[in-house]
Design a protein around this motif. Sequence first.
Motif, PDB file in Angstrom:
ATOM      1  N   PRO A  91      32.011 -12.310  -9.270  1.00  0.00           N
ATOM      2  CA  PRO A  91      31.261 -12.890 -10.394  1.00  0.00           C
ATOM      3  C   PRO A  91      29.973 -13.577  -9.964  1.00  0.00           C
ATOM      4  N   SER A  93      27.837 -12.548  -7.913  1.00  0.00           N
ATOM      5  CA  SER A  93      26.724 -11.640  -7.643  1.00  0.00           C
ATOM      6  C   SER A  93      25.930 -11.349  -8.906  1.00  0.00           C
ATOM      7  N   ALA A  94      26.475 -11.685 -10.079  1.00  0.00           N
ATOM      8  CA  ALA A  94      25.711 -11.484 -11.305  1.00  0.00           C
ATOM      9  C   ALA A  94      24.704 -12.606 -11.531  1.00  0.00           C
ATOM     10  N   ILE A  95      24.880 -13.746 -10.819  1.00  0.00           N
ATOM     11  CA  ILE A  95      23.945 -14.866 -10.993  1.00  0.00           C
ATOM     12  C   ILE A  95      22.554 -14.452 -10.578  1.00  0.00           C
ATOM     13  N   ASP A  97      20.098 -11.288  -8.914  1.00  0.00           N
ATOM     14  CA  ASP A  97      19.872  -9.976  -8.346  1.00  0.00           C
ATOM     15  C   ASP A  97      18.989 -10.144  -7.111  1.00  0.00           C
ATOM     16  N   ILE A  99      15.862  -9.796  -6.554  1.00  0.00           N
ATOM     17  CA  ILE A  99      14.573 -10.501  -6.714  1.00  0.00           C
ATOM     18  C   ILE A  99      14.821 -12.012  -6.743  1.00  0.00           C
ATOM     19  N   PHE A 147      12.872  -2.447  -3.355  1.00  0.00           N
ATOM     20  CA  PHE A 147      12.618  -1.655  -4.558  1.00  0.00           C
ATOM     21  C   PHE A 147      12.951  -0.186  -4.337  1.00  0.00           C
ATOM     22  N   ALA A 150      16.425  -0.013  -5.015  1.00  0.00           N
ATOM     23  CA  ALA A 150      16.673  -0.319  -6.419  1.00  0.00           C
ATOM     24  C   ALA A 150      16.301   0.865  -7.296  1.00  0.00           C
ATOM     25  N   MET A 151      15.237   1.569  -6.940  1.00  0.00           N
ATOM     26  CA  MET A 151      14.828   2.698  -7.764  1.00  0.00           C
ATOM     27  C   MET A 151      15.773   3.877  -7.585  1.00  0.00           C
ATOM     28  N   ALA A 154      18.642   2.688  -9.629  1.00  0.00           N
ATOM     29  CA  ALA A 154      18.228   2.174 -10.943  1.00  0.00           C
ATOM     30  C   ALA A 154      18.886   0.829 -11.242  1.00  0.00           C
ATOM     31  N   SER A 155      18.893  -0.054 -10.269  1.00  0.00           N
ATOM     32  CA  SER A 155      19.455  -1.385 -10.469  1.00  0.00           C
ATOM     33  C   SER A 155      18.925  -2.300  -9.374  1.00  0.00           C
ATOM     34  N   THR A 156      18.710  -3.579  -9.734  1.00  0.00           N
ATOM     35  CA  THR A 156      18.358  -4.533  -8.684  1.00  0.00           C
ATOM     36  C   THR A 156      19.536  -5.424  -8.355  1.00  0.00           C
ATOM     37  N   ASN A 157      20.665  -5.156  -8.978  1.00  0.00           N
ATOM     38  CA  ASN A 157      21.854  -5.955  -8.699  1.00  0.00           C
ATOM     39  C   ASN A 157      22.462  -5.511  -7.372  1.00  0.00           C
ATOM     40  N   THR A 160      25.841  -3.679  -7.518  1.00  0.00           N
ATOM     41  CA  THR A 160      25.753  -2.319  -8.045  1.00  0.00           C
ATOM     42  C   THR A 160      25.172  -1.369  -7.011  1.00  0.00           C
TER      43      THR A 160
ATOM     44  N   TRP B 521      23.522 -15.699 -19.214  1.00  0.00           N
ATOM     45  CA  TRP B 521      23.052 -14.517 -18.502  1.00  0.00           C
ATOM     46  C   TRP B 521      21.848 -13.909 -19.185  1.00  0.00           C
ATOM     47  N   GLN B 529      22.377  -3.379 -14.363  1.00  0.00           N
ATOM     48  CA  GLN B 529      21.083  -3.135 -13.729  1.00  0.00           C
ATOM     49  C   GLN B 529      20.516  -4.398 -13.101  1.00  0.00           C
ATOM     50  N   SER B 531      20.673  -8.929 -13.628  1.00  0.00           N
ATOM     51  CA  SER B 531      21.028 -10.103 -14.415  1.00  0.00           C
ATOM     52  C   SER B 531      20.603 -11.341 -13.639  1.00  0.00           C
ATOM     53  N   GLY B 533      21.432 -15.509 -13.847  1.00  0.00           N
ATOM     54  CA  GLY B 533      22.104 -16.631 -14.478  1.00  0.00           C
ATOM     55  C   GLY B 533      21.391 -17.917 -14.136  1.00  0.00           C
TER      56      GLY B 533
END
Lengths: 313, 665
Positions: A91, A93-95, A97, A99, A147, A150-151, A154-157, A160, B521, B529, B531, B533
């Motif tokens: 959880p 890692s969603a805080i 990405d 960048i 990047f 990421a490209m 298709a995600s910078t997370n 993912t 979020w 893709q 997020s 927080g």
Amino acid sequence: MIGWLLAISQALLFLLAAPLMAGWVKWLKCRLQNRKGPPPWQPYRDLAKLFGKEVVLAETASPVFRVAPYMVFSVTALAGSVVPLLTVGLPTSAIADVIVLIGFFALARFFLALAGMDVGTAFGGMGSSREMTISSLAEPALLLAVFTLAMTVASTNLSTVIAHLATEPPQLYPSFIFAALAMALVAVAETGRVPIDNPATHLELTMTHEAMILEYSSRHLALMEWAAMMKLLLYGVLLANLFIPWGVGLTFTPAAVGWGLLAITAKLFFLGIILAVTETSLAKMRLFRVPQYLSLAFILSLIGLLSHVILER
Amino acid sequence: MALHLAILAVLASLASALAPIPFHRSHRLLKGLAFLLLAISGIAAVTGGFLALFAEKPAELLLPVGLPWLHCHLRLDPLAGFFLAIIGLITLVVSLYGPTYVREYQGGPQPLLVLTLFTGLFVGGMYLLVLAADAFSFMASWEIMSVSSYFLVAFQHQHAKNRAAAFLYLLMAQVGGLCILLAYGVLAAFGDGFTFAAMASAQLDSSWSTIAFLLAFVGFGMKAGVVPLHVWLPQAHPVAPSHISALMSGVMLKVAVYGFIRFTYFLLGDILWQWGVLTLFIGSASALLGVLYALMQHDLKRLLAYHSVENIGIIYMGLGLSMIFAGSALPGLATLGLIAALYHCLNHAVFKSLLFLGAGAIIHQSHEHDLEQMGGLIRRMPVTAVCFLVGCISISALPPFNGFVSEWLTFQAALQGSALQGGVLSSLIPLAAAVLALTGALAAACFVKVYGIAFLGLPRSRHARKARIPQPAMLTAQGILAALCLVLGILPTWTVGVLNRIARDLLGHGLPEATAHGWLWLTPMDPRQASYGAPLTLLGIGLACLLAYLLLHPRKQTPIRTGAAWDCGFGPLSPRMQYTATAFSMPLRRVFRPVWSVSEGLEDTGTGRAYRLKIGDWAWLKVYQPLGALLLAAARRVTLIQGGNIRAYLAYSFFTLLFLLWVIV
């Protein structure tokens, strides 16, 4: 719930493992230079010793000087807690990405550089000026390298990206080779290793990081040193898990986490060897050669990005 | 309701200009009345703007003033409401800050009345501008804004430097105004009349709409200060009083951006992707050159003015990305770019005003403009130091403050470049992201310099050593803006939710996903893709700090021992041994050398030798100076006919008359 527990224990593991990585590289370097060297767990002793010492502040220090170690330490620790170390999909890692992660590095650096300027000696200003110069050239190269990944996904997370790369069948992306090289160059510059900066010296002509923390003592110094060790580990983990993603746990089962631990230990073991060998075989670079080095990193990451757009789309 | 409040704001600001005239003998009454009315106008504008953002449909009103065949059309839609709220917010804070700040000018060579008169007109002009819904009232309020701000720039006109800066500003404002007028002319020729509604329904072919776009781009760009039309900005902003600089940099530039958005998205409508490429390119150039020029400055306000060029560049980058996507039929991504740009407009207004007010507090207390003379101010002005630090972190785009969120959104928009068809375009857009990254990193370097030199270290002059704490009203104004920097930084989902309404109004498309996962979020496209927080970031930093403090701090509290800083054993350190602002930026000066026209060397001062460094702006040296010289030479040629001979003049009149008769008959 188990996710959060795992996230917290991973962050703690990260905190505790950081000195070991630094000690391992140092021990290896000493061996390579035919010296006996301190044992790899020496940094723990150093930190413990520093925490027990009495603080001596410079007379001219302002509150910024005393706040900065805590800020640098906690922001770096937060950065450590959002990077997938053992498993992906935590959880935390969603805080942030990737960048935001680079933003954390920049925030820690901002306070570090301010602390350098605070006491009003020439050393501190010199270190801050050099640090900000180097990092402002390194950051675009780092972002461009990231990047490229990421490209592709298709995600910078980060979770993912790593999960995507770990699950798909191994294939060779040309762009990744360039991106990995660029990121390795940046990592060396950002963590203050030879040939950009030398963590083992206090000679004014050569130092950057050490110049900024010259006035620190005791627990403040310990926090700063610990943060630097975490940064080294962080870049190691990023390189290892982004470009060699295999072995990272994809679920929260004990087996997956155990394999993840084993995999990251092995990867960092070898990364440490590579770092020690390069540090031993290279000489420190003149400060004004550093921009050329970093523009090489930038060009490499640019080539990586372009080859992604041209070849892999 | 919303529109009535907006009109109240206009009237209150005009009243703040005119009402104090009879009381100009009493400074106290004059200041009190003028700034109170200004504050009322600010509150009314913020409330009206907010109501307009949440209104079901735009409010419209036809005022029976203006030209006989073209009455004044007013319209308050979400876009106008947003900018109205920005103007009102900064005006409110400035009216809190102003009364103590202008004390400096009491008893000076200029009457205070001039300042309050033109401040009121300036703010009123800006309010009216965002409300205007026809070209005539738009241009009229544009001119009110330009001309009254000219008088504010020229306020201390006893210095030749200020007069020159004000003249340059007026000149460029007029050229820009002319371009905007021509752009409206193109639209009016195709549409039926001068109202915005008529212009928006005009059917233009792509070449004419490109001509209109280019004219508007130059016209609004001149006011917004994009490279290479920025030269007035670093000259005019530093010489105006600081609270006016905050209004000019924080708000007036945004009004130009408003005009650009209004013209491109609302009036032209069918956006071509080529326009976006131009906007993105100019935006990237402005961002990078702005920050590089800022790095070399050591006059605090001039440095901040160059940072306005940088931030306008970042806003234009977001707009450019949005236009590229809009022209490529990707409305969802166009929305992302537009929201990033609008968010940065708001953020820049807040943190740049904060920094200008902080700079004003320093100047007010120490009478120093030059960074090289400051130092150690954190001990003399601690509250200002904290607020200024917040501003520095925000403008350097560092989490968890507000500047970071909008740059993060711009990055996210740039990373979607692979959705485009063309290979060249989709590889150039990530390059723009790299420019943005370089800009952010250089901005952080620049603000480490500013803060480290001005607030940390040892005082470098007697003035800096003697600075005192500013008055509470000035501190409150800065505190409000600093708090806003944090709020906008950690609650981005709310702000994006509000900005969504503007995007839906302009592009017919929102970002439903962005706020779908709760206030914790921010997920612009899809949580998988990307997020962010923001509240958790702040919480994480706070918790880690607290834990580190609790666990590692010794239980036994002994007074901390202090000692002298390490002087290498050579004796006491003096403030002159510290790094200077020039020294700090020296490595970067060496790396990016061709960007500036640098002349440095040693010169004899009589008593010794001194280091001399002059940084010139290439745009000024290579474009504006030759152009000025050319104009002057042409004007000299024309003076040939002005011989002073009365017979020649009579002959001119006679031939002119003949010519006119020939033309008419």
